[in-house]
Enzyme design. Structure first.
Site, PDB file in Angstrom:
ATOM      1  N   ASN A   6       0.854  -1.188   0.000  1.00 59.80           N
ATOM      2  CA  ASN A   6       0.000   0.000   0.000  1.00 59.80           C
ATOM      3  C   ASN A   6       0.896   1.245   0.000  1.00 59.80           C
ATOM      4  O   ASN A   6       1.729   1.413   0.902  1.00 59.80           O
ATOM      5  CB  ASN A   6      -0.892  -0.043   1.254  1.00 59.80           C
ATOM      6  CG  ASN A   6      -1.813   1.148   1.353  1.00 59.80           C
ATOM      7  OD1 ASN A   6      -1.403   2.282   1.116  1.00 59.80           O
ATOM      8  ND2 ASN A   6      -3.055   0.915   1.719  1.00 59.80           N
ATOM      9  N   HIS A   9       1.013   6.233   1.940  1.00 60.78           N
ATOM     10  CA  HIS A   9       1.794   7.183   2.738  1.00 60.78           C
ATOM     11  C   HIS A   9       2.979   7.794   1.996  1.00 60.78           C
ATOM     12  O   HIS A   9       3.594   8.741   2.494  1.00 60.78           O
ATOM     13  CB  HIS A   9       2.178   6.566   4.084  1.00 60.78           C
ATOM     14  CG  HIS A   9       0.957   6.341   4.921  1.00 60.78           C
ATOM     15  ND1 HIS A   9       0.007   7.324   5.097  1.00 60.78           N
ATOM     16  CD2 HIS A   9       0.490   5.246   5.556  1.00 60.78           C
ATOM     17  CE1 HIS A   9      -0.978   6.837   5.834  1.00 60.78           C
ATOM     18  NE2 HIS A   9      -0.716   5.582   6.110  1.00 60.78           N
ATOM     19  N   HIS A  42      -5.694   3.786  -1.482  1.00 59.80           N
ATOM     20  CA  HIS A  42      -7.017   4.095  -0.946  1.00 59.80           C
ATOM     21  C   HIS A  42      -7.359   5.525  -1.352  1.00 59.80           C
ATOM     22  O   HIS A  42      -6.730   6.476  -0.871  1.00 59.80           O
ATOM     23  CB  HIS A  42      -6.980   3.944   0.585  1.00 59.80           C
ATOM     24  CG  HIS A  42      -8.303   4.129   1.261  1.00 59.80           C
ATOM     25  ND1 HIS A  42      -8.475   3.873   2.607  1.00 59.80           N
ATOM     26  CD2 HIS A  42      -9.515   4.536   0.811  1.00 59.80           C
ATOM     27  CE1 HIS A  42      -9.742   4.126   2.941  1.00 59.80           C
ATOM     28  NE2 HIS A  42     -10.385   4.542   1.865  1.00 59.80           N
ATOM     29  N   ARG A  44      -9.460   8.171  -0.648  1.00 60.95           N
ATOM     30  CA  ARG A  44     -10.412   8.538   0.403  1.00 60.95           C
ATOM     31  C   ARG A  44     -11.281   9.694  -0.046  1.00 60.95           C
ATOM     32  O   ARG A  44     -10.894  10.491  -0.897  1.00 60.95           O
ATOM     33  CB  ARG A  44      -9.662   8.924   1.698  1.00 60.95           C
ATOM     34  CG  ARG A  44      -8.885   7.780   2.315  1.00 60.95           C
ATOM     35  CD  ARG A  44      -8.310   8.198   3.652  1.00 60.95           C
ATOM     36  NE  ARG A  44      -9.330   8.251   4.673  1.00 60.95           N
ATOM     37  CZ  ARG A  44      -9.538   7.305   5.592  1.00 60.95           C
ATOM     38  NH1 ARG A  44      -8.766   6.251   5.651  1.00 60.95           N
ATOM     39  NH2 ARG A  44     -10.501   7.420   6.471  1.00 60.95           N
ATOM     40  N   ARG A  48      -7.002  12.734   1.270  1.00 65.79           N
ATOM     41  CA  ARG A  48      -5.910  13.206   2.132  1.00 65.79           C
ATOM     42  C   ARG A  48      -4.541  12.666   1.696  1.00 65.79           C
ATOM     43  O   ARG A  48      -3.521  13.233   2.040  1.00 65.79           O
ATOM     44  CB  ARG A  48      -6.170  12.861   3.593  1.00 65.79           C
ATOM     45  CG  ARG A  48      -6.056  11.392   3.897  1.00 65.79           C
ATOM     46  CD  ARG A  48      -6.113  11.144   5.394  1.00 65.79           C
ATOM     47  NE  ARG A  48      -7.454  11.285   5.901  1.00 65.79           N
ATOM     48  CZ  ARG A  48      -7.919  10.588   6.940  1.00 65.79           C
ATOM     49  NH1 ARG A  48      -7.122   9.738   7.574  1.00 65.79           N
ATOM     50  NH2 ARG A  48      -9.145  10.729   7.365  1.00 65.79           N
ATOM     51  N   GLU A  69      -8.690   0.583  -2.834  1.00 63.69           N
ATOM     52  CA  GLU A  69      -9.512   0.578  -1.617  1.00 63.69           C
ATOM     53  C   GLU A  69     -10.434   1.772  -1.681  1.00 63.69           C
ATOM     54  O   GLU A  69      -9.998   2.888  -2.019  1.00 63.69           O
ATOM     55  CB  GLU A  69      -8.623   0.733  -0.381  1.00 63.69           C
ATOM     56  CG  GLU A  69      -8.040  -0.534   0.115  1.00 63.69           C
ATOM     57  CD  GLU A  69      -7.207  -0.286   1.361  1.00 63.69           C
ATOM     58  OE1 GLU A  69      -7.431   0.718   2.066  1.00 63.69           O
ATOM     59  OE2 GLU A  69      -6.328  -1.101   1.617  1.00 63.69           O
ATOM     60  N   THR A 100      -8.257   3.141   8.461  1.00 56.88           N
ATOM     61  CA  THR A 100      -9.469   2.324   8.526  1.00 56.88           C
ATOM     62  C   THR A 100      -9.529   1.627   9.886  1.00 56.88           C
ATOM     63  O   THR A 100      -8.571   0.989  10.299  1.00 56.88           O
ATOM     64  CB  THR A 100      -9.436   1.264   7.395  1.00 56.88           C
ATOM     65  OG1 THR A 100      -8.994   1.910   6.205  1.00 56.88           O
ATOM     66  CG2 THR A 100     -10.796   0.658   7.188  1.00 56.88           C
ATOM     67  N   GLU A 150     -10.928  -9.631   2.684  1.00 53.77           N
ATOM     68  CA  GLU A 150      -9.687  -9.254   3.356  1.00 53.77           C
ATOM     69  C   GLU A 150      -9.975  -9.266   4.843  1.00 53.77           C
ATOM     70  O   GLU A 150     -10.810  -8.493   5.333  1.00 53.77           O
ATOM     71  CB  GLU A 150      -9.189  -7.864   2.914  1.00 53.77           C
ATOM     72  CG  GLU A 150      -7.922  -7.489   3.677  1.00 53.77           C
ATOM     73  CD  GLU A 150      -7.252  -6.215   3.180  1.00 53.77           C
ATOM     74  OE1 GLU A 150      -7.476  -5.816   2.016  1.00 53.77           O
ATOM     75  OE2 GLU A 150      -6.500  -5.622   3.977  1.00 53.77           O
ATOM     76  N   HIS A 190      -3.861  -4.961   7.710  1.00 53.35           N
ATOM     77  CA  HIS A 190      -3.998  -3.850   8.654  1.00 53.35           C
ATOM     78  C   HIS A 190      -3.135  -4.061   9.882  1.00 53.35           C
ATOM     79  O   HIS A 190      -3.303  -5.034  10.604  1.00 53.35           O
ATOM     80  CB  HIS A 190      -5.439  -3.579   9.086  1.00 53.35           C
ATOM     81  CG  HIS A 190      -5.637  -2.116   9.352  1.00 53.35           C
ATOM     82  ND1 HIS A 190      -5.277  -1.547  10.533  1.00 53.35           N
ATOM     83  CD2 HIS A 190      -6.047  -1.123   8.549  1.00 53.35           C
ATOM     84  CE1 HIS A 190      -5.490  -0.249  10.453  1.00 53.35           C
ATOM     85  NE2 HIS A 190      -5.954   0.038   9.251  1.00 53.35           N
TER      86      HIS A 190
HETATM   87  N1  PXP Z   1      -5.926  -3.218   4.299  1.00 54.04           N
HETATM   88  C1  PXP Z   1      -6.865  -2.256   4.396  1.00 54.04           C
HETATM   89  C2  PXP Z   1      -8.255  -2.595   4.031  1.00 54.04           C
HETATM   90  C3  PXP Z   1      -6.533  -0.957   4.815  1.00 54.04           C
HETATM   91  O1  PXP Z   1      -7.482  -0.001   4.913  1.00 54.04           O
HETATM   92  C4  PXP Z   1      -5.193  -0.666   5.122  1.00 54.04           C
HETATM   93  C5  PXP Z   1      -4.811   0.735   5.514  1.00 54.04           C
HETATM   94  O2  PXP Z   1      -4.967   1.575   4.441  1.00 54.04           O
HETATM   95  C6  PXP Z   1      -4.246  -1.698   4.991  1.00 54.04           C
HETATM   96  C7  PXP Z   1      -4.636  -2.972   4.607  1.00 54.04           C
HETATM   97  C8  PXP Z   1      -2.801  -1.472   5.302  1.00 54.04           C
HETATM   98  O3  PXP Z   1      -2.668  -1.234   6.659  1.00 54.04           O
HETATM   99  P1  PXP Z   1      -1.275  -0.768   7.242  1.00 54.04           P
HETATM  100  O4  PXP Z   1      -0.977   0.563   6.650  1.00 54.04           O
HETATM  101  O5  PXP Z   1      -1.488  -0.737   8.708  1.00 54.04           O
HETATM  102  O6  PXP Z   1      -0.263  -1.803   6.806  1.00 54.04           O
END
Ligand code: PXP
Length: 240
Positions: A6, A9, A42, A44, A48, A69, A100, A150, A190
């Site tokens: 992901n 960030h 994602h 959003r 952001r 996402e 999330t 997921e 997550h």
């Molecule tokens: N899966 C989902 C559905 C999420 O919303 C997120 C956060 O955007 C992640 C995985 C990744 O989580 P993390 O950034 O804590 O690894």
């Protein structure tokens, strides 16, 4: 087990200065080059981190699998159908949350959700639902027409007590086994990080993990040494 990275960030960091760097698309390509099986972003409601233009550029650049996402809104449905990621993952979204916070409440939205998903299967876009590792949620995901679930690992990641963490891991394992028996693909994500990921290797039913924050945070620290040295090399070089 596959890894989906992901890159939200990278965009958070870029947006801090409102400039072009670091570029989430360049990060996605690097992650793919290193073996990531997919890229997750994602979009959003408040934009952001990832912006609409990032998503369009990611669609052009990502060659493994793009997982968008998103919240269950009409706006995002239209964007997703136009962008055509390989996969969408529906997540609950609250404006004030930092990330999330929990799985999608399928029971509450079942009829709307079932209708919402139909155009995606027609367009050949796979659908994953981000849910709590619970049988009822898995049954409902299957009935609503999802291809994949997921499993939310946030609670597992938060447990500090080893015994409680093992219990939560067992709940995730049982949910994964159950989802597979219903023919659903299973991923997890997550809060997973370098210290808590290892036990997931033994859950064969979980085909993939989706990880963002830990990888981007690690990347900043492991890359900092080289970044500082390179700047010093330039400023301390003899003037020409
Ligand atoms: N899966 C989902 C559905 C999420 O919303 C997120 C956060 O955007 C992640 C995985 C990744 O989580 P993390 O950034 O804590 O690894």
């Amino acid at each position: 087990m596959r890894l989906a990275v992901n890159i939200d960030h990278i965009a958070t960091l870029r947006n801090a200065r409102g400039e072009q760097e670091p570029d989430p698309v360049a990060a996605a390509l690097l992650a793919e080059k290193c073996g990531a099986a997919g890229i997750v972003c994602h979009l959003r409601e408040d934009r952001r981190h990832i912006k609409d233009l990032d998503l369009a550029r990611l669609r052009q650049a990502v060659t493994t699998k793009l997982d968008l996402e998103m919240a269950m809104t009409r706006e995002l449905q239209q964007i997703a159908l136009k962008t055509k990621p390989e996969l969408i993952t529906l997540v609950p979204e609250k404006r004030e949350e930092l990330t999330t916070e929990g799985g999608f409440d399928i029971a509450r939205h079942f009829d709307v959700l079932t209708e919402y998903l139909k155009p995606f299967s027609a367009a050949g876009i796979e659908v994953s639902l981000f849910i709590e590792p619970e049988k009822k949620a898995i049954d409902l995901a299957r009935q609503a027409g999802a291809d994949m679930v997921e499993l939310h690992t946030g609670l597992y990641a938060l447990k500090e007590n080893g015994e409680e963490q093992a219990k939560e891991l067992q709940r995730i394992r049982e949910a994964a086994v159950y989802a597979r028996t219903l023919g659903l693909k299973v991923v997890a994500g997550h809060g997973l990080n370098y210290g808590n990921i290892a036990p997931f290797r033994d859950i064969a039913e979980i085909e993939e993990v989706s990880i963002g924050h830990a990888i981007i945070a690690r990347a900043v620290m492991t890359g900092l040494e080289e970044a500082v040295k390179e700047m010093l090399r330039i400023i301390q070089e003899n003037r020409s």
